[in-house]
Design an enzyme around this catalytic site. Sequence first.
Site, PDB file in Angstrom:
ATOM      1  N   TYR A 104       0.731  -1.185   0.149  1.00 47.69           N
ATOM      2  CA  TYR A 104       0.141  -0.208   0.033  1.00 47.69           C
ATOM      3  C   TYR A 104       0.908   1.195   0.007  1.00 47.69           C
ATOM      4  CZ  TYR A 104      -4.622   1.732  -0.216  1.00 47.69           C
ATOM      5  OH  TYR A 104      -5.860   2.370  -0.493  1.00 47.69           O
TER       6      TYR A 104
ATOM      7  N   GLU B 144       4.185   8.122  -0.635  1.00 47.74           N
ATOM      8  CA  GLU B 144       5.371   8.942  -1.041  1.00 47.74           C
ATOM      9  C   GLU B 144       6.597   8.235   0.046  1.00 47.74           C
ATOM     10  OE1 GLU B 144       5.939  10.707  -3.253  1.00 47.74           O
ATOM     11  OE2 GLU B 144       8.020  11.532  -2.393  1.00 47.74           O
ATOM     12  N   GLY B 145       6.079   8.146   1.254  1.00 50.85           N
ATOM     13  CA  GLY B 145       7.190   7.638   2.322  1.00 50.85           C
ATOM     14  C   GLY B 145       8.086   6.417   1.648  1.00 50.85           C
ATOM     15  N   HIS B 146       7.315   5.494   1.298  1.00 55.91           N
ATOM     16  CA  HIS B 146       7.972   4.314   0.843  1.00 55.91           C
ATOM     17  C   HIS B 146       8.747   4.543  -0.628  1.00 55.91           C
ATOM     18  CE1 HIS B 146       4.393   2.251   2.720  1.00 55.91           C
ATOM     19  NE2 HIS B 146       5.341   1.600   3.154  1.00 55.91           N
TER      20      HIS B 146
ATOM     21  N   GLN C  78       4.226 -10.551  12.820  1.00 59.23           N
ATOM     22  CA  GLN C  78       4.433  -9.231  13.401  1.00 59.23           C
ATOM     23  C   GLN C  78       3.130  -8.724  14.245  1.00 59.23           C
ATOM     24  OE1 GLN C  78       6.477  -7.330  10.150  1.00 59.23           O
ATOM     25  NE2 GLN C  78       5.512  -5.540  10.846  1.00 59.23           N
TER      26      GLN C  78
ATOM     27  N   GLN D 258      11.934   0.198  15.208  1.00 60.66           N
ATOM     28  CA  GLN D 258      12.123  -0.988  14.405  1.00 60.66           C
ATOM     29  C   GLN D 258      13.601  -0.545  13.701  1.00 60.66           C
ATOM     30  OE1 GLN D 258       9.176  -2.316  11.366  1.00 60.66           O
ATOM     31  NE2 GLN D 258      10.131  -1.294   9.994  1.00 60.66           N
TER      32      GLN D 258
END
Length: 282
Positions: free
Chosen positions: A32, A35-37, A61, A153
């Site tokens: 999904y 812009e971050g990815h 997870q 993370q």
Amino acid sequence: MRIVHTIREVREAVAAARKEGASIGLVPTMGYLHEGHQTLIRAARKQNDFVVVSIFVNPIQFGPKEDLQAYPRDLERDAERAEQAGAQLIFNPAVEEMYPSGYNTYVEVQKITSVLCGATREGHFRGVTTVVAKLFNIVGPDRAYFGCKDYQQLKVVERMVGDLNMPLEIVPVPIVRESDGLAMSSRNTYLSPEERESALVLSKSLRFAQELLDEGITSGSEIVSRTRALIEATPHAQVEYVSLVDTETLEPINEVKNTALLALAVRIGKTRLIDNAIIKRR
Ligand code: AMP
């Protein structure tokens, strides 16, 4: 750009690229893509010849009461976005490809996984480190890219790579935000328009904490309690944690000397959002 679903196909594609002398970058995601990815993928493309994006909603997870089933998925749209950002290969395995029957091995980083998100999401980081270790073994990248959005993370993965002598570099990428400050997240899609408005309190509270520090307030407990109060005064918002911690050890900070990480997890309605910022004494 190719989309493959099996470990054998990824290995063949990476081996072929390696034979041509290509360096390999990996961007692990749950899909999904936003812009971050895409920022992670572009960073990977800048530093590597061949970029693999994994898209896998990793069941181990997620806790039993979490949003595994509801997690948004759209491979077609993801493929367009990954290609646009410069990826050469998408690895989108089925759950059985990653965890075939009889699967029984887990990778666990201790200590820094017991605080912040680890305090309430039992087994979450063990699921993350296990899948990330598997992806590193499957792809064999020179570099892997992780967003500071999931700061804990990032630190947990760095610890695993250091402790287990994994032969790759972990590259952190700054948080990408909407123009109004909301940190981009696949989970933002769960928010109603009213909740979307309330969700702005996360980034607002990070700025507020920096302002407190700018005013000379250096007490960790005071910064935390005033920031928490700001969030609690917002409709739909329920604080899971507001913590001021050391940027490396993630241990609580009593008195800010130079920098500190302010980390938040807040439920907006039913949606759990996280955000963080490093605040600095100036
Ligand atoms: P996810 O698909 O949410 O598991 O995220 C995959 C990777 O993208 C992780 O390394 C995240 O930290 C990173 N990421 C997600 N959202 C953002 C964001 N807004 N800015 C920077 N990195 C992000």
